[in-house]
Design a protein around this motif. Sequence first.
Motif, mmCIF file in Angstrom:
data_model
loop_
_atom_site.group_PDB
_atom_site.id
_atom_site.type_symbol
_atom_site.label_atom_id
_atom_site.label_comp_id
_atom_site.label_asym_id
_atom_site.label_seq_id
_atom_site.Cartn_x
_atom_site.Cartn_y
_atom_site.Cartn_z
ATOM 1 N N GLY A 104 0.937 -1.265 0.362
ATOM 2 C CA GLY A 104 -0.152 -0.264 -0.252
ATOM 3 C C GLY A 104 1.086 1.428 0.146
ATOM 4 N N GLU A 105 2.295 1.253 0.851
ATOM 5 C CA GLU A 105 2.503 2.209 0.901
ATOM 6 C C GLU A 105 3.514 2.738 -0.613
ATOM 7 N N LEU A 106 4.031 2.001 -1.062
ATOM 8 C CA LEU A 106 4.785 1.366 -2.576
ATOM 9 C C LEU A 106 3.342 2.166 -3.692
ATOM 10 N N LEU A 107 1.908 1.671 -3.477
ATOM 11 C CA LEU A 107 0.552 2.086 -4.433
ATOM 12 C C LEU A 107 0.960 4.425 -4.325
ATOM 13 N N ILE A 108 1.132 4.067 -3.414
ATOM 14 C CA ILE A 108 0.573 5.541 -2.662
ATOM 15 C C ILE A 108 1.682 6.386 -3.396
ATOM 16 N N ASP A 109 2.917 5.742 -3.249
ATOM 17 C CA ASP A 109 4.351 6.010 -3.001
ATOM 18 C C ASP A 109 3.981 6.946 -5.393
ATOM 19 N N PHE A 110 3.883 6.160 -5.374
ATOM 20 C CA PHE A 110 3.312 5.628 -6.393
ATOM 21 C C PHE A 110 1.906 7.596 -7.510
ATOM 22 N N LEU A 111 0.956 6.739 -6.528
ATOM 23 C CA LEU A 111 0.057 8.367 -6.985
ATOM 24 C C LEU A 111 0.487 10.018 -6.610
ATOM 25 N N THR A 112 1.155 9.660 -5.553
ATOM 26 C CA THR A 112 1.900 11.123 -5.771
ATOM 27 C C THR A 112 2.566 11.393 -6.424
#
Length: 294
Positions: A236-244
Amino acid sequence: MESPLKSLFIDGDRFQKSYQLLLERSDKLQRMEHFFNNLLPDIMSSTVSGKSQINVIGIGSASGELDLEVLSALHLKNPSMMVDNEVVEPVAQQLNKYKDLVSQTPGLDHIKWNWNNMTVQEFEKDWKEKERTKKFDFIHMFDVLYYVKDRGATVSFFQSLLNKNGKLFISLPPTDNGWAKLEKTYGDRFIPPEITYVVIDEVKQYLDSKGVSYQSYLVPSEIDITECFTEGNEEGELLIDFLTQVLNFKKSAPPELKTGVLELLHHPDCSVVESNGKIKLKNDCEILVVEQLS
């Protein structure tokens, strides 16, 4: 004073991991594959008709998955046609993964590969300095114009490279895309300076102002972002890193920004909560097909 957030681009390994995870959690590749297999052959029919070879440019090709879907769809419809393919990708790790993908994929002997480890601006500058006259039958830029300051000039440049009956494909999100809403709301807090928030409507406005005709196709898509809402979930942290596009967003963002981003991502304007509890971010894209300058 708020500490500046660090761009995800400074950590190549984490960028690559977050990008690959995004591909896994998104259905965009499958949706685009459906578009390429079912609509692309008809769109390109006048372009490839009677040709033994076509020239192609892929701008911002990343690790190549989408490019190979495009090239595969063209080959299925035109099995004897050769392809001269220019690949333009600024991130060396991504380009190397693309090369690995090509080496591991059978049935690509009909394609000549020209690798360009450069940005779209560098490619344009290099092309003009070398006074190249080569023309292209198919140019595609999927989610590229975020990285360009003068988008109109870039579109016009690549349109000028088209052969007779050539096609330029441009994809960007529409205004109701959930990811686009996140960028519009909070982008000034975390989008790095090399990226500019843009939706497809702005490109349409530019083309309309120049009297350029185009066809438009909507490709629906979603990203499973459920893991983003579980505290301490690494994926989840990796995903939100890419989204932001922020390195270690959950650990480095101010609490109010982190809360605001998560609340917006969960909002019905951005995402759909399914009956099984899965949270799917709306990630539709729109493809414009532009023809040669008249």
